[in-house]
Design an enzyme around this catalytic site. Structure first.
Site, PDB file in Angstrom:
ATOM      1  N   GLU A 101       7.696  13.227  -7.143  1.00  0.00           N
ATOM      2  CA  GLU A 101       6.807  12.746  -6.088  1.00  0.00           C
ATOM      3  C   GLU A 101       7.268  11.420  -5.505  1.00  0.00           C
ATOM      4  OE1 GLU A 101       2.455  14.436  -7.303  1.00  0.00           O
ATOM      5  OE2 GLU A 101       3.345  12.931  -8.598  1.00  0.00           O
ATOM      6  N   CYS A 342      -0.239   3.565  -8.248  1.00  0.00           N
ATOM      7  CA  CYS A 342       0.590   3.337  -9.435  1.00  0.00           C
ATOM      8  C   CYS A 342       0.039   4.084 -10.637  1.00  0.00           C
ATOM      9  CB  CYS A 342       0.563   1.870  -9.842  1.00  0.00           C
ATOM     10  SG  CYS A 342       1.053   0.773  -8.569  1.00  0.00           S
TER      11      CYS A 342
HETATM   12  N1  SAH Z   1       8.677   2.882 -15.297  1.00  0.00           N
HETATM   13  C1  SAH Z   1       8.663   1.760 -14.453  1.00  0.00           C
HETATM   14  C2  SAH Z   1       8.364   2.088 -13.007  1.00  0.00           C
HETATM   15  C3  SAH Z   1       7.318   3.103 -12.725  1.00  0.00           C
HETATM   16  S1  SAH Z   1       5.656   2.664 -13.109  1.00  0.00           S
HETATM   17  C4  SAH Z   1       7.729   0.726 -14.959  1.00  0.00           C
HETATM   18  O1  SAH Z   1       6.969   0.995 -15.869  1.00  0.00           O
HETATM   19  O2  SAH Z   1       7.802  -0.404 -14.475  1.00  0.00           O
HETATM   20  C5  SAH Z   1       5.225   1.676 -11.682  1.00  0.00           C
HETATM   21  C6  SAH Z   1       4.163   0.608 -11.952  1.00  0.00           C
HETATM   22  O3  SAH Z   1       2.857   1.170 -12.070  1.00  0.00           O
HETATM   23  C7  SAH Z   1       4.420  -0.143 -13.240  1.00  0.00           C
HETATM   24  O4  SAH Z   1       4.197  -1.507 -13.099  1.00  0.00           O
HETATM   25  C8  SAH Z   1       3.399   0.489 -14.133  1.00  0.00           C
HETATM   26  O5  SAH Z   1       3.198  -0.260 -15.248  1.00  0.00           O
HETATM   27  C9  SAH Z   1       2.226   0.618 -13.210  1.00  0.00           C
HETATM   28  N2  SAH Z   1       1.162   1.492 -13.677  1.00  0.00           N
HETATM   29  C10 SAH Z   1       1.276   2.583 -14.452  1.00  0.00           C
HETATM   30  N3  SAH Z   1       0.066   3.137 -14.659  1.00  0.00           N
HETATM   31  C11 SAH Z   1      -0.832   2.384 -13.987  1.00  0.00           C
HETATM   32  C12 SAH Z   1      -2.239   2.462 -13.801  1.00  0.00           C
HETATM   33  N4  SAH Z   1      -2.984   3.442 -14.339  1.00  0.00           N
HETATM   34  N5  SAH Z   1      -2.830   1.518 -13.052  1.00  0.00           N
HETATM   35  C13 SAH Z   1      -2.106   0.532 -12.475  1.00  0.00           C
HETATM   36  N6  SAH Z   1      -0.780   0.417 -12.605  1.00  0.00           N
HETATM   37  C14 SAH Z   1      -0.138   1.332 -13.362  1.00  0.00           C
END
Ligand code: SAH
Ligand code: SF4
Length: 352
Positions: A101, A342
């Site tokens: 996605e 996110c």
């Molecule tokens: N794997 C990488 C990039 C993808 S996640 C990482 O973890 O940085 C992208 C962003 O979304 C990251 O900062 C992650 O921690 C955040 N994220 C994941 N789940 C989330 C949620 N439920 N609410 C808010 N941010 C979230």
């Protein structure tokens, strides 16, 4: 192996996986002048054609020669959802049936694109939909690049920035991610300035060190989510071995080497990482560093007990961080209503 050794019976080398030198070699081997390589590359990278016949300023004979020897694998759009705020989420399908996605987020005349670097993720963060789903495979550089092109075409505008914040951990797929970044940065490709290309990692330390040595000024974001080791171990079990102490050192080295400002992502989860002890630890971790803190209200996940903190608590975080000289902002998630925010990109899909 030089490209032109590949005979027509073993065709379908994707032209987008071929370097400029290899293409020149192929064309010269077939008796065409060098400048045709640039023409072909423009069609591939600037116009994003998926059919050799669309390369209208390329002689028909060359188009046929290329079609015989190479492929121009395009991605297929499996589904698309449009959010009330104007952002669009796409589900793209690749040759082998893998799906990933990406999201396009327009803002006035700018277009930010969020891409996936893997189909699924192995890291298992408890607050993240991707982490709670399965892992299929890492994506190739072209598959990452194609997401940007796809979104850009759909909005009929060039992408002004790209964040690798979709599914997957970019630093578990370092080489392909770097290739994709270079294609996005290159004037032959999408031509997006390196500072507008952001990689977000959960904190794979050896790769942070490697990234610091890359010559381009790409931007780095690190998912911190807690500066208390025990809490971080619980909510981000996949990065347990890369401790906060080591992360702090690696980031100091990164700043020293690059002079660039990193971002820490911190999703506020009510009762988990938003108490005073957590806030103190966050202040200690970030104080005196160049880092910027992005506070995100946790996006709700279906079937999860984890809930966002109150808006008031988020503002308290910003104020306390400011008191110790750390810049922090509260980031609004886009596309919440279509699960494009996110951590909501998962392997489960709803097709409109
Ligand atoms: N794997 C990488 C990039 C993808 S996640 C990482 O973890 O940085 C992208 C962003 O979304 C990251 O900062 C992650 O921690 C955040 N994220 C994941 N789940 C989330 C949620 N439920 N609410 C808010 N941010 C979230
Ligand atoms: Fe993977 Fe990033 Fe989600 Fe953690 S937050 S599971 S590293 S995609």
């Amino acid at each position: 192996m030089p490209l032109y050794d590949i005979d027509s019976s073993k065709s379908n080398v994707d032209l987008r996986n071929v370097s400029h030198e290899q293409l020149v070699e192929l064309l010269e081997g077939l008796g065409y002048p060098k400048f045709r390589a640039k023409q072909v590359e423009d069609w591939v990278w600037k116009h994003h054609v998926t059919d050799f016949q669309d390369m209208t300023n390329v002689p028909a004979k060359l188009r046929a020669d290329l079609a015989e020897r190479c492929a121009l694998g395009g991605t297929v759009e499996v589904a698309r959802q449009i959010s009330n705020d104007g952002s669009r989420k796409y589900l793209l399908g690749y040759d082998d049936g893998t799906q990933a996605e990406c999201v396009g987020m327009p803002n006035r005349n700018r277009l930010a694109v969020c891409v996936s670097t893997q189909a699924g993720c192995r890291m298992g963060c408890v607050f993240c939909a991707t982490g709670q789903g399965g892992f299929s495979r890492s994506l190739k550089a072209t598959e990452i690049y194609d997401q940007v092109m796809h979104v850009s075409e759909d909005f009929q505008t060039r992408a002004s920035s790209v964040v690798m914040m979709g599914q997957g951990e970019p630093f578990n797929n370092y080489d392909e991610v770097l290739k994709a970044l270079r294609m996005l940065n290159s004037p032959e490709g999408a031509g997006i300035g390196a500072r507008h290309l952001t990689v977000s990692t959960c904190g794979i330390i050896p790769m942070i060190r490697r990234f610091a040595k890359e010559p381009e000024q790409f931007t780095l974001a690190v998912s911190l989510h807690s500066a208390v080791q025990a809490t971080r171990n619980t909510i981000m079990p996949g990065v347990k071995k890369y401790t906060l102490a080591r992360l702090h050192d690696a980031m100091a080295e990164y700043v020293e080497a690059t002079g660039r400002r990193p971002t820490y992502e911190y999703a506020l989860i009510g009762g988990v990482n938003d108490n005073n002890l957590e806030l103190d630890a966050l202040c200690d971790f970030t104080r005196g560093t160049l880092a910027h803190v992005n506070l995100i209200q946790l996006n709700d996940l279906e079937g999860s007990k984890l809930k966002p903190s109150t808006a008031e608590r988020a503002e308290q975080f910003v104020r306390r961080l400011a008191q110790v000289g750390v810049e922090a902002t509260i980031r609004n998630s886009r596309g919440n209503d279509i699960d494009a925010a996110c951590g909501q990109l998962s392997q489960k899909h709803r097709v409109e």
